[in-house]
Design an enzyme around this catalytic site. Structure first.
Site, PDB file in Angstrom:
ATOM      1  N   ASN A  64     107.015 -57.682 -54.534  1.00  0.00           N
ATOM      2  CA  ASN A  64     106.916 -57.018 -53.367  1.00  0.00           C
ATOM      3  C   ASN A  64     106.706 -55.413 -53.756  1.00  0.00           C
ATOM      4  O   ASN A  64     105.575 -54.725 -53.783  1.00  0.00           O
ATOM      5  CB  ASN A  64     107.650 -56.978 -52.272  1.00  0.00           C
ATOM      6  N   ASN A  74      96.861 -62.631 -51.450  1.00  0.00           N
ATOM      7  CA  ASN A  74      97.820 -62.222 -50.373  1.00  0.00           C
ATOM      8  C   ASN A  74      97.989 -60.770 -50.564  1.00  0.00           C
ATOM      9  O   ASN A  74      98.373 -60.224 -51.806  1.00  0.00           O
ATOM     10  CB  ASN A  74      99.264 -62.686 -50.238  1.00  0.00           C
ATOM     11  N   LYS A 114     114.766 -66.582 -52.542  1.00  0.00           N
ATOM     12  CA  LYS A 114     113.646 -66.056 -51.921  1.00  0.00           C
ATOM     13  C   LYS A 114     113.504 -64.392 -52.201  1.00  0.00           C
ATOM     14  O   LYS A 114     112.600 -63.984 -52.416  1.00  0.00           O
ATOM     15  CB  LYS A 114     113.816 -66.244 -50.357  1.00  0.00           C
ATOM     16  N   GLY A 168     107.535 -59.002 -34.253  1.00  0.00           N
ATOM     17  CA  GLY A 168     106.464 -59.172 -35.358  1.00  0.00           C
ATOM     18  C   GLY A 168     105.942 -60.269 -35.666  1.00  0.00           C
ATOM     19  O   GLY A 168     106.117 -61.206 -34.728  1.00  0.00           O
ATOM     20  N   GLU A 193     110.664 -52.565 -46.781  1.00  0.00           N
ATOM     21  CA  GLU A 193     111.996 -53.010 -46.632  1.00  0.00           C
ATOM     22  C   GLU A 193     112.600 -53.130 -48.136  1.00  0.00           C
ATOM     23  O   GLU A 193     113.475 -53.717 -48.516  1.00  0.00           O
ATOM     24  CB  GLU A 193     111.881 -54.624 -46.355  1.00  0.00           C
ATOM     25  N   SER A 246     100.998 -58.249 -50.022  1.00  0.00           N
ATOM     26  CA  SER A 246     102.333 -58.621 -49.897  1.00  0.00           C
ATOM     27  C   SER A 246     102.752 -57.608 -48.666  1.00  0.00           C
ATOM     28  O   SER A 246     102.185 -56.756 -48.280  1.00  0.00           O
ATOM     29  CB  SER A 246     103.200 -57.965 -51.027  1.00  0.00           C
ATOM     30  N   ASN A 300     110.862 -61.833 -53.930  1.00  0.00           N
ATOM     31  CA  ASN A 300     110.099 -60.631 -53.445  1.00  0.00           C
ATOM     32  C   ASN A 300     110.531 -59.474 -54.393  1.00  0.00           C
ATOM     33  O   ASN A 300     109.628 -58.616 -54.451  1.00  0.00           O
ATOM     34  CB  ASN A 300     111.009 -60.399 -51.969  1.00  0.00           C
TER      35      ASN A 300
END
Ligand code: PAF
Length: 307
Positions: free
Chosen positions: A193, A253, A185, A9, A268, A255, A189
Site C-alpha cells: 500500500n 489494482n 493480511k 464504504g 490508513e 491500492s 498491505n
C-alpha cells in the site's frame, strides 16, 4: 440474527447488500446524517458481474439503532475504530457482539478494550469491493473470508455468523487465532500500500521496479520480525513471496491507499506501516523502513489534510 453494518464504504455497502439479499435483517450505520438520509432516499445500489440491484436497507446516523442488534460488523476506516468502540460500548446490548473486518493491526484490541474479549470477533476478507458514489458499490471480485473470536476456539455464535456469511454468498471459514490472519493480511498491505501510494503506481508495477522491490522486501522483513516477536504464526512460510503473489494477482489494482491519496482522503498508513512501528517498539524490534514509509505517506497527506 439482526445485524448492524457500521460504515457505508465499499465493503460496508457490499456486505449489507449481500446480507439483505439473503434475507437478513440489516441496518446500516453512517456517522454522517446527511449522507445517511441521501442513501435512504436513493436506496443502496450494488453492481456485480451478474447485474445491478437496489435494496431498501435502513440507513441511520442514530447509534440507538445498535440497541436492537445481535451483531455489529465494523467496516469503517481504522482511524474511526476508537470512536466506533465507544459508541458500541454505549449502545450495544450485553448479549450482542462486534465483528471487525477492517484493514490494520489494532482494531481487535481496540474493540476488546471497549467490550471485553468475549464480545469481539475479528476477521479478514479478500472479497473485492469498490465505492462508485455514496450508497453505490460494485462487488468487484470474489475472495475468501476468515473470522474467529478474539479469544478461544470457534464457538456457537461465531459459527452462526460464519453460516450467515455463507448464506449471503461469501466463502467463509471460522478459525481460531485471529491475530495470525490479521497479521498475515497486514504484512501484505505493508508491502504494497504505502509504496504504491508514494510511487503512484498500480500494484503490479512494484514488481517491475527493482529498487521498489528492495524497499518492499525490507518493509516486509521488519513486519515479519515484529509479528514473530509477538508470537504471530503467519499463514505463509515465505511472506515476501506471498506479498509478491498478491501484487501480481492484483497487478492492475490501484491500492486503497493510493485511492485515498488521489481522492485527498486521510490514509490508513498509521494503522498499517505505523502499526508495525508501534508494535516494534513494544517488542524491541527496530523498524526504520516502515517508519520512513509512514512518514513519506504522511508527508503526501500533509499536502491536503488540515494538520
Ligand atoms: O488495500 C488494498 O488495496 C488491498 O488490500 C491490496 C491487497 C493491497 C490490493 O490492492
Amino acid at each position: 440474527m439482526k445485524i448492524a453494518v457500521i460504515g457505508p464504504g465499499a465493503m460496508g455497502l457490499m456486505l449489507a447488500a449481500r446480507l439483505k439479499q439473503a434475507g437478513s435483517d440489516v441496518v446500516l450505520l453512517d456517522y454522517r446524517a446527511e449522507r445517511a438520509a441521501q442513501i435512504n432516499e436513493n436506496q443502496v445500489a450494488l453492481d456485480h458481474p451478474e447485474g445491478s440491484e437496489r435494496l431498501a436497507i435502513q440507513v441511520t446516523a442514530d447509534p440507538a439503532a445498535l440497541g436492537g442488534v445481535d451483531l455489529a460488523v465494523v467496516c469503517t476506516k481504522a482511524y474511526h475504530t476508537q470512536e466506533v468502540a465507544r459508541t458500541l460500548r454505549a449502545h450495544l446490548a450485553q448479549t450482542a457482539r462486534a465483528l471487525t473486518l477492517q484493514n490494520g493491526a489494532e482494531n481487535v484490541e481496540t474493540l476488546v478494550e471497549a467490550l471485553g474479549p468475549a464480545r469481539v470477533l475479528g476477521g479478514i476478507t479478500s472479497e473485492g469491493a469498490t465505492l462508485l458514489r455514496p450508497g453505490h458499490a460494485r462487488h468487484a471480485g470474489r475472495g475468501q473470508t476468515h473470522i474467529g473470536p478474539a479469544q478461544g476456539p470457534v464457538d456457537a455464535f461465531c459459527q452462526e455468523v460464519v453460516d450467515l456469511l455463507i448464506a449471503a454468498g461469501f466463502d467463509t471459514k471460522g478459525v481460531e487465532g485471529v491475530q495470525n490472519l490479521i497479521w498475515t493480511k497486514l504484512v501484505i498491505n505493508v508491502g504494497i500500500n504505502s509504496l504504491t501510494a508514494i510511487l503512484e503506481v498500480p500494484n503490479g508495477r512494484l514488481l517491475e521496479l527493482p529498487p521498489a522491490g528492495k524497499v518492499m522486501a525490507a518493509a516486509v522483513a521488519e513486519a515479519v520480525s515484529v509479528g514473530q516477536a509477538m508470537g504471530v504464526k503467519f499463514l505463509h512460510q515465505d511472506m515476501l513471496r506471498a506479498v509478491q503473489e498478491v501484487a501480481h494477482r492484483t497487478e492492475a489494482n490501484i491500492s486503497s491507499m493510493l485511492q485515498d491519496i488521489r481522492a485527498s482522503r486521510r490514509t490508513e498508513v498509521s494503522y498499517i506501516n505505523g502499526a508495525v512501528v508501534r508494535q516494534g517498539e513494544q517488542v524491541g524490534v527496530p523498524t526504520p523502513v516502515n517508519q520512513t514509509l509512514t512518514q513519506l505517506v504522511q508527508a503526501r497527506e500533509a499536502g491536503y489534510l488540515d494538520q
